[in-house]
Design a protein around this motif. Structure first.
Motif, PDB file in Angstrom:
ATOM      1  N   ARG A   1       0.849  -1.178   0.000  1.00  0.00           N
ATOM      2  CA  ARG A   1       0.000   0.000   0.000  1.00  0.00           C
ATOM      3  C   ARG A   1       0.893   1.239   0.000  1.00  0.00           C
ATOM      4  N   SER A   2       0.811   2.008  -1.071  1.00  0.00           N
ATOM      5  CA  SER A   2       1.693   3.162  -1.236  1.00  0.00           C
ATOM      6  C   SER A   2       0.873   4.430  -1.410  1.00  0.00           C
ATOM      7  N   PHE A   3       1.369   5.525  -0.876  1.00  0.00           N
ATOM      8  CA  PHE A   3       0.689   6.798  -1.027  1.00  0.00           C
ATOM      9  C   PHE A   3       0.978   7.384  -2.397  1.00  0.00           C
ATOM     10  N   ASP A   4      -0.077   7.745  -3.114  1.00  0.00           N
ATOM     11  CA  ASP A   4       0.044   8.341  -4.445  1.00  0.00           C
ATOM     12  C   ASP A   4      -0.336   9.821  -4.346  1.00  0.00           C
ATOM     13  N   HIS A   5       0.685  10.690  -4.357  1.00  0.00           N
ATOM     14  CA  HIS A   5       0.406  12.121  -4.212  1.00  0.00           C
ATOM     15  C   HIS A   5      -0.245  12.707  -5.458  1.00  0.00           C
ATOM     16  N   ALA A   6      -0.208  11.968  -6.577  1.00  0.00           N
ATOM     17  CA  ALA A   6      -0.798  12.459  -7.822  1.00  0.00           C
ATOM     18  C   ALA A   6      -2.134  11.787  -8.129  1.00  0.00           C
ATOM     19  N   ALA A   7      -2.749  11.151  -7.138  1.00  0.00           N
ATOM     20  CA  ALA A   7      -4.014  10.457  -7.378  1.00  0.00           C
ATOM     21  C   ALA A   7      -5.125  11.440  -7.712  1.00  0.00           C
ATOM     22  N   LYS A   8      -5.970  11.070  -8.685  1.00  0.00           N
ATOM     23  CA  LYS A   8      -7.098  11.904  -9.077  1.00  0.00           C
ATOM     24  C   LYS A   8      -8.259  11.688  -8.097  1.00  0.00           C
ATOM     25  N   THR A   9      -9.288  12.490  -8.277  1.00  0.00           N
ATOM     26  CA  THR A   9     -10.407  12.449  -7.328  1.00  0.00           C
ATOM     27  C   THR A   9     -11.118  11.109  -7.312  1.00  0.00           C
ATOM     28  N   ASN A  10     -11.115  10.387  -8.432  1.00  0.00           N
ATOM     29  CA  ASN A  10     -11.787   9.096  -8.492  1.00  0.00           C
ATOM     30  C   ASN A  10     -10.833   7.925  -8.290  1.00  0.00           C
ATOM     31  N   GLN A  11      -9.615   8.201  -7.810  1.00  0.00           N
ATOM     32  CA  GLN A  11      -8.634   7.155  -7.584  1.00  0.00           C
ATOM     33  C   GLN A  11      -8.274   7.085  -6.107  1.00  0.00           C
ATOM     34  N   SER A  12      -7.845   5.905  -5.688  1.00  0.00           N
ATOM     35  CA  SER A  12      -7.443   5.723  -4.302  1.00  0.00           C
ATOM     36  C   SER A  12      -6.109   6.419  -4.047  1.00  0.00           C
ATOM     37  N   ALA A  13      -5.996   7.066  -2.897  1.00  0.00           N
ATOM     38  CA  ALA A  13      -4.740   7.722  -2.525  1.00  0.00           C
ATOM     39  C   ALA A  13      -3.715   6.715  -2.006  1.00  0.00           C
ATOM     40  N   PHE A  14      -4.141   5.497  -1.677  1.00  0.00           N
ATOM     41  CA  PHE A  14      -3.244   4.446  -1.201  1.00  0.00           C
ATOM     42  C   PHE A  14      -3.484   3.173  -2.009  1.00  0.00           C
ATOM     43  N   PRO A  15      -3.056   3.145  -3.268  1.00  0.00           N
ATOM     44  CA  PRO A  15      -3.300   1.969  -4.108  1.00  0.00           C
ATOM     45  C   PRO A  15      -2.373   0.814  -3.741  1.00  0.00           C
ATOM     46  N   TRP A  16      -2.797  -0.389  -4.112  1.00  0.00           N
ATOM     47  CA  TRP A  16      -1.947  -1.577  -4.030  1.00  0.00           C
ATOM     48  C   TRP A  16      -1.039  -1.535  -5.252  1.00  0.00           C
ATOM     49  N   ALA A  17       0.253  -1.255  -5.033  1.00  0.00           N
ATOM     50  CA  ALA A  17       1.105  -0.929  -6.176  1.00  0.00           C
ATOM     51  C   ALA A  17       2.557  -1.252  -5.889  1.00  0.00           C
ATOM     52  N   GLN A  18       3.329  -1.278  -6.965  1.00  0.00           N
ATOM     53  CA  GLN A  18       4.783  -1.372  -6.881  1.00  0.00           C
ATOM     54  C   GLN A  18       5.374   0.035  -6.922  1.00  0.00           C
ATOM     55  N   THR A  19       6.366   0.282  -6.090  1.00  0.00           N
ATOM     56  CA  THR A  19       7.109   1.536  -6.118  1.00  0.00           C
ATOM     57  C   THR A  19       8.469   1.249  -6.730  1.00  0.00           C
ATOM     58  N   ILE A  20       8.777   1.942  -7.828  1.00  0.00           N
ATOM     59  CA  ILE A  20       9.971   1.626  -8.620  1.00  0.00           C
ATOM     60  C   ILE A  20      10.852   2.862  -8.721  1.00  0.00           C
ATOM     61  N   VAL A  21      12.130   2.707  -8.375  1.00  0.00           N
ATOM     62  CA  VAL A  21      13.142   3.753  -8.563  1.00  0.00           C
ATOM     63  C   VAL A  21      13.856   3.460  -9.882  1.00  0.00           C
ATOM     64  N   THR A  22      13.821   4.413 -10.802  1.00  0.00           N
ATOM     65  CA  THR A  22      14.325   4.191 -12.153  1.00  0.00           C
ATOM     66  C   THR A  22      15.404   5.201 -12.502  1.00  0.00           C
TER      67      THR A  22
END
Length: 210
Positions: A49-70
């Motif tokens: 569960r990662s915080f997405d500071h760019a989440a839109k109004t219809n998206q979860s602010a804490f999605p189940w996601a991979q965090t990748i450093v590129t």
């Protein structure tokens, strides 16, 4: 291409050497950033569960996601700047690793900060291009002593960073030594008048108190 059984460090090194015209003005220009890739299945590697500071109004602010450093190579191709991804690392928070054991080839992963992962990736690239200046372009989150100090320790003076200043950054003059004054020497000089006027006009940074 996401197999954990391949020796990615050696594979990447072969691919990096095969890139034609890697240098720009005599140096390697790298882009550094982190991103969030939402997933739907529960058994996907490195998901949390990662915080997405760019989440839109219809998206979860804490999605189940991979965090990748590129880390990618910046080059001008057909008059436009382009980024060729070169290496990446999955970032897992310390709290995530404490809740469950994540293993690769039977070895349990230990916590690494995004700064540590970025330095490791950039140092691997620098070993393929020895004695070539490295310019890292990143956003203001990465431009910190947490990245600059270990990067300079690993690569020396041939490593450089380019970024915007943080919103709470304050510019200072170099400190002036005063003979005969007791105590530790000053670490910062006076704030220039331009910086003081800007802070007075713009107010304190977000989250700060007067």
């Amino acid at each position: 291409m996401a197999s954990a059984k391949l020796p990615w460090v050696r594979v990447w090194a072969v691919l990096w050497r095969a890139i034609p015209a890697t240098l720009t003005d005599g140096r390697v220009v790298l882009a550094l950033d982190d991103s969030i890739t939402p997933k739907t299945r529960t058994k996907v590697f490195a998901c949390q569960r990662s915080f997405d500071h760019a989440a839109k109004t219809n998206q979860s602010a804490f999605p189940w996601a991979q965090t990748i450093v590129t880390v990618g190579l910046l080059k001008v191709i057909h008059v436009r700047w382009c980024c060729l991804p070169l290496a990446f690392a999955f970032y897992l928070r310390k709290a995530t690793l404490s809740l469950r054991s994540v293993r690769i080839r039977g070895r349990a992963l230990t916590f690494e900060s995004k700064f540590t992962q970025a330095v490791r990736l950039i140092r691997s690239l620098a070993e393929v291009f020895p004695r070539v200046p490295i310019l890292v372009v990143a956003d203001s989150w990465f431009i910190d002593n947490g990245l600059l100090k270990p990067l300079r320790q690993a690569l020396g003076s041939r490593s450089h960073l380019l970024s915007r200043l943080r919103v709470n950054a304050v510019l200072h003059d170099l400190p002036v030594a005063v003979a005969g004054r007791a105590g530790r020497p000053r670490k910062y000089g006076d704030a220039p008048a331009v910086s003081r006027r800007c802070r007075a006009r713009c107010g304190p940074p977000l989250g700060a108190t007067r």
